[in-house]
Design a protein around this motif. Structure first.
Motif, short mmCIF file in Angstrom:
data_model
loop_
_atom_site.label_atom_id
_atom_site.label_comp_id
_atom_site.label_asym_id
_atom_site.label_seq_id
_atom_site.Cartn_x
_atom_site.Cartn_y
_atom_site.Cartn_z
N THR A 74 -5.83 -35.87 -20.20
CA THR A 74 -4.70 -35.13 -20.77
C THR A 74 -4.96 -33.63 -20.66
O THR A 74 -6.09 -33.20 -20.43
N THR A 75 -3.88 -32.83 -20.83
CA THR A 75 -4.03 -31.37 -20.89
C THR A 75 -3.47 -30.87 -22.22
O THR A 75 -2.27 -30.56 -22.31
N VAL A 77 -2.24 -28.73 -25.38
CA VAL A 77 -1.56 -27.43 -25.36
C VAL A 77 -2.23 -26.42 -26.29
O VAL A 77 -1.95 -25.23 -26.21
N PRO A 98 0.00 -34.08 -23.61
CA PRO A 98 0.56 -34.07 -22.25
C PRO A 98 -0.39 -34.79 -21.29
O PRO A 98 -1.61 -34.58 -21.32
N LYS A 99 0.18 -35.62 -20.47
CA LYS A 99 -0.59 -36.46 -19.56
C LYS A 99 -1.09 -35.64 -18.36
O LYS A 99 -0.40 -34.74 -17.90
N ARG A 100 -2.28 -35.97 -17.89
CA ARG A 100 -2.80 -35.42 -16.64
C ARG A 100 -2.70 -36.48 -15.57
O ARG A 100 -2.20 -37.56 -15.84
N PRO A 112 5.99 -38.10 -20.05
CA PRO A 112 5.05 -37.09 -19.56
C PRO A 112 3.83 -36.96 -20.47
O PRO A 112 2.98 -36.09 -20.27
N THR A 113 3.75 -37.81 -21.52
CA THR A 113 2.64 -37.72 -22.48
C THR A 113 1.81 -39.00 -22.42
O THR A 113 2.26 -40.03 -21.94
N ASP A 181 1.80 -36.89 -32.81
CA ASP A 181 2.29 -36.22 -31.60
C ASP A 181 1.84 -34.76 -31.63
O ASP A 181 2.21 -34.01 -32.53
N ALA A 183 2.08 -32.93 -28.60
CA ALA A 183 2.42 -32.56 -27.21
C ALA A 183 3.05 -31.18 -27.09
O ALA A 183 3.08 -30.63 -25.99
N ARG A 184 3.56 -30.63 -28.21
CA ARG A 184 4.15 -29.28 -28.14
C ARG A 184 3.32 -28.30 -28.94
O ARG A 184 2.82 -28.65 -30.02
#
Ligand code: TXA
Ligand code: MG
Length: 343
Positions: A74-75, A77, A98-100, A112-113, A181, A183-184
């Motif tokens: 993952t990347t 944020v 977020p998925k790599r 995308p996660t 979550d 992801a943001r």
């Protein structure tokens, strides 16, 4: 039929090889048993979906042996993931990041996660290390049914689908991980309640409180349409909920099971229609017993199960989340009385 294996070094190595070769196997975790496959191998992942009859729109959680592995798949944020990882891993917390590259779309249902967690089971982390791949693992139950907290539960409901089950004994936590979550940037939201409370997460992050998408959704639903909670974790026997006073059900053709949160004062042994999740009213014990009890009651010849909701402490709220999804409605909206039962 599945072989239930004691967790000897040989069986851990054997199951790790089987996973590395694209097979599926059931593994213990501290929450519930998982149905595992190499998360980087699309045909192995497809075997999970087929065995569980899981809709392809429902993404999987990927299990890692070590927190550092998060950065391989993952990347993130920001550094919030690290603070939660330090506070709760290994443990019953899943992070959505977020998925790599390297993980097929089937694992994340095209999102995308990626959901990742480091489970608190040395056995399972050892298998993941030996297999040398991240391990996708949903709960090891047919889609929609009650999650397994014993190797025997997996054998009962998926025994013909899975060749190996590693027996790690009863799961210590008993309900699925809390999902958060991240992801943001700066945003922290609980997607599924679980053993780790919103308060504990807020504390670890030094925040006042944490948004809870699930809670808003299910409370709204509970108020608007009590019979229409999103179904999940469901026994075949209709289950109805009560809070303070047990209902006094009409005499019935088949008996009704009454499930208390805590052993009622003066009650004898559990059985003959009266059951409880905890002797002393301890929420941890109740969570540990919840799925085993629901499976047992589902196998009894009961016409319906009437389950008491847990007190509203943090873990009680997570137990109630599962009960709401298992329920067909509230007590009082129960099944028809005996007179209408055909003989
Ligand atoms: O405790 C647990 O989490 C257990 C053990 C085996 O680790 N696993 C588990 O998996 O409960 P499962 O498949 O029963 O639940 C996974 C849930 C999905 O239904 C979905 O709600 C959420 O995780 N999920 C997975 N990936 C996601 C993503 N990228 N974004 C949002 N939610 C995700
Ligand atoms: Mg599940």
């Amino acid at each position: 039929m599945a072989a239930i294996l004691d967790p000897t070094p040989d069986s851990l190595a054997k199951v790790a090889r089987h996973l590395a070769d694209g097979g599926i196997a059931a593994l213990p975790t501290e929450t519930v048993y998982g149905l595992a496959a190499d998360a980087t191998n699309p045909s192995a992942v497809a075997r999970i979906f087929a065995a569980k009859r899981r809709p392809s729109t429902n993404p999987l959680i990927v299990h890692l042996a070590d927190p550092e592995d998060v950065l391989r798949w993952t990347t993130p944020v920001d550094d919030l993931w690290q603070r939660l990882a330090e506070a709760f891993w290994p443990g019953p917390l899943t992070l959505v990041l977020p998925k790599r590259g390297g993980i097929p779309d089937s694992v994340t249902a095209g999102l995308p996660t990626l959901a990742v967690r480091v489970p608190d089971s040395p056995l399972t982390r050892q298998i993941i290390r030996l297999a040398g791949c991240p391990v996708a693992a949903p709960s090891a139950n047919p889609s929609g049914y009650i999650s397994p907290t014993l190797a025997a539960h997996v054998a009962e409901s998926l025994g013909s689908e899975v060749p190996y089950i590693i027996d790690g004994g009863p799961c210590r936590r008993g309900i699925e991980s809390t999902i958060v979550d991240l992801a943001r940037p700066g945003n922290v939201e609980i997607l599924r309640r679980g053993p780790i409370s919103a308060q504990a997460i807020a504390e670890a992050l030094g925040r006042g409180n944490i948004a809870d998408r699930r809670i808003r959704a299910s409370e709204d639903e509970a108020q608007r349409a009590p019979g229409l909670f999103s179904a999940h974790y469901q026994p075949g026997t209709p289950l109805f909920l009560w809070e303070q006073e047990p209902p006094t059900p009409a005499p019935a053709h088949l008996p009704l099971a009454l499930l208390h949160f805590r052993r009622p004062v003066g009650a004898g042994e559990s059985g003959s229609g009266q059951h409880w999740l905890s002797d002393s009213g301890d929420p941890e014990e109740a969570a540990r017993n919840l799925y085993h009890m629901l499976r047992q009651l589902d196998q009894g010849q009961y016409r319906a199960i009437y389950a008491q909701t847990a007190p509203e402490c943090p873990l009680g709220l997570s137990i109630n989340d599962r009960l709401l999804r298992a329920a067909h409605g509230l007590a009082g909206e129960g099944p028809p009385a005996a007179e209408s039962t055909p003989h």
